[in-house]
Design a protein around this motif. Structure first.
Motif, PDB file in Angstrom:
ATOM      1  N   TYR A   1       0.857  -1.188   0.000  1.00  0.00           N
ATOM      2  CA  TYR A   1       0.000   0.000   0.000  1.00  0.00           C
ATOM      3  C   TYR A   1       0.890   1.233   0.000  1.00  0.00           C
ATOM      4  O   TYR A   1       1.735   1.414   0.877  1.00  0.00           O
TER       5      TYR A   1
ATOM      6  N   GLU B   1      -2.660   5.490  -3.913  1.00  0.00           N
ATOM      7  CA  GLU B   1      -3.668   6.541  -3.948  1.00  0.00           C
ATOM      8  C   GLU B   1      -3.135   7.817  -3.315  1.00  0.00           C
ATOM      9  O   GLU B   1      -2.182   7.807  -2.528  1.00  0.00           O
TER      10      GLU B   1
ATOM     11  N   ARG C   1      -9.989  -1.390  -1.082  1.00  0.00           N
ATOM     12  CA  ARG C   1      -9.951  -2.376  -2.163  1.00  0.00           C
ATOM     13  C   ARG C   1      -8.900  -3.430  -1.859  1.00  0.00           C
ATOM     14  O   ARG C   1      -9.114  -4.636  -2.090  1.00  0.00           O
TER      15      ARG C   1
ATOM     16  N   TYR D   1      -1.142  -1.051  -4.442  1.00  0.00           N
ATOM     17  CA  TYR D   1      -2.325  -0.197  -4.402  1.00  0.00           C
ATOM     18  C   TYR D   1      -1.847   1.214  -4.055  1.00  0.00           C
ATOM     19  O   TYR D   1      -1.299   1.438  -2.978  1.00  0.00           O
TER      20      TYR D   1
ATOM     21  N   GLU E   1      -8.587   2.875  -2.296  1.00  0.00           N
ATOM     22  CA  GLU E   1      -7.589   1.864  -2.635  1.00  0.00           C
ATOM     23  C   GLU E   1      -7.211   1.006  -1.427  1.00  0.00           C
ATOM     24  O   GLU E   1      -6.962  -0.196  -1.570  1.00  0.00           O
TER      25      GLU E   1
END
Length: 211
Positions: free
Chosen positions: A6, A40, A54, A38, A51
């Motif tokens: 992330y 964002e 998700r 991911y 995100e």
């Protein structure tokens, strides 16, 4: 076990992918592969981050959520952090952060006792670092407010200049019928700014009532 990275930056002017190299190196040194990334541009003070959620939705029990620092995951208030932790715990996702050495062993297979021991220690440290990240955010906001107040008192404060190119792009996207979520994801603007620009645009196209 899947490792999902992330990567977050607060605004569209910042590079959310900046930490990718550090995460890739960390993974390579430990012999595992990052299955998905991911990225964002959203504030860590907001619980609503598409995100991140998700990523959690894609996770299976035992998967690893890999971040550069705990503050990339959270600068949340205590109630919002508890909500996020509850979601993470419900998915049985393990958090591994480069700035949290106690978490590194969670990315390696161990026996059940060792895994539970590391998880308990890591959960405690996660709570501590999440609280520190929130305090750091609040301290910076307080110092900024104090600096602004001093500048205003001295007659030196002129406010932040408008980002005219970004605002023009937002206006064009509004005219094209794009959704607010699409616009915020694309430009990194806040909902407050978007509402202001949308209101101004509607006012500019209203027919005059003057005779």
């Amino acid at each position: 076990m899947f490792v999902r990275a992330y990567l977050r930056a607060s605004t569209s002017q910042q590079d959310a992918s900046r930490a990718r190299g550090a995460l890739d190196t960390f993974a390579a040194e430990r012999g595992f592969r990052i299955a998905a990334r991911y990225m964002e541009n959203e504030s860590g003070t907001k619980l609503h981050r598409p995100e991140l959620f998700r990523l959690l939705s894609d996770c299976e029990p035992g998967d690893v959520l890999l971040v550069e620092q705990v503050d990339r995951l959270s600068r949340l208030t205590s109630p919002d952090w508890r909500k996020l932790r509850a979601e993470i715990d419900a998915k049985q996702v393990r958090i591994v952060a480069l700035d949290l050495p106690t978490s590194w062993n969670l990315a390696a297979p161990t026996d059940e006792f060792t895994n539970r021991l590391f998880a308990a220690v890591n959960n405690m440290m996660l709570d501590v670092l999440a609280a520190v990240a929130r305090k750091d955010y609040e301290d910076r906001r307080r110092r900024q407010a104090e600096g602004t107040a001093r500048a205003k008192a001295a007659g030196l404060y002129k406010g932040r200049p408008a980002n005219t190119s970004r605002n023009a792009a937002i206006a064009a996207m509004l005219r094209d019928g794009r959704t607010w979520r699409e616009i915020m994801n694309a430009t990194g603007c806040s909902r407050t700014l978007l509402a202001k620009l949308s209101s101004a645009q509607r006012a500019s196209v209203m027919p005059s009532t003057e005779i």
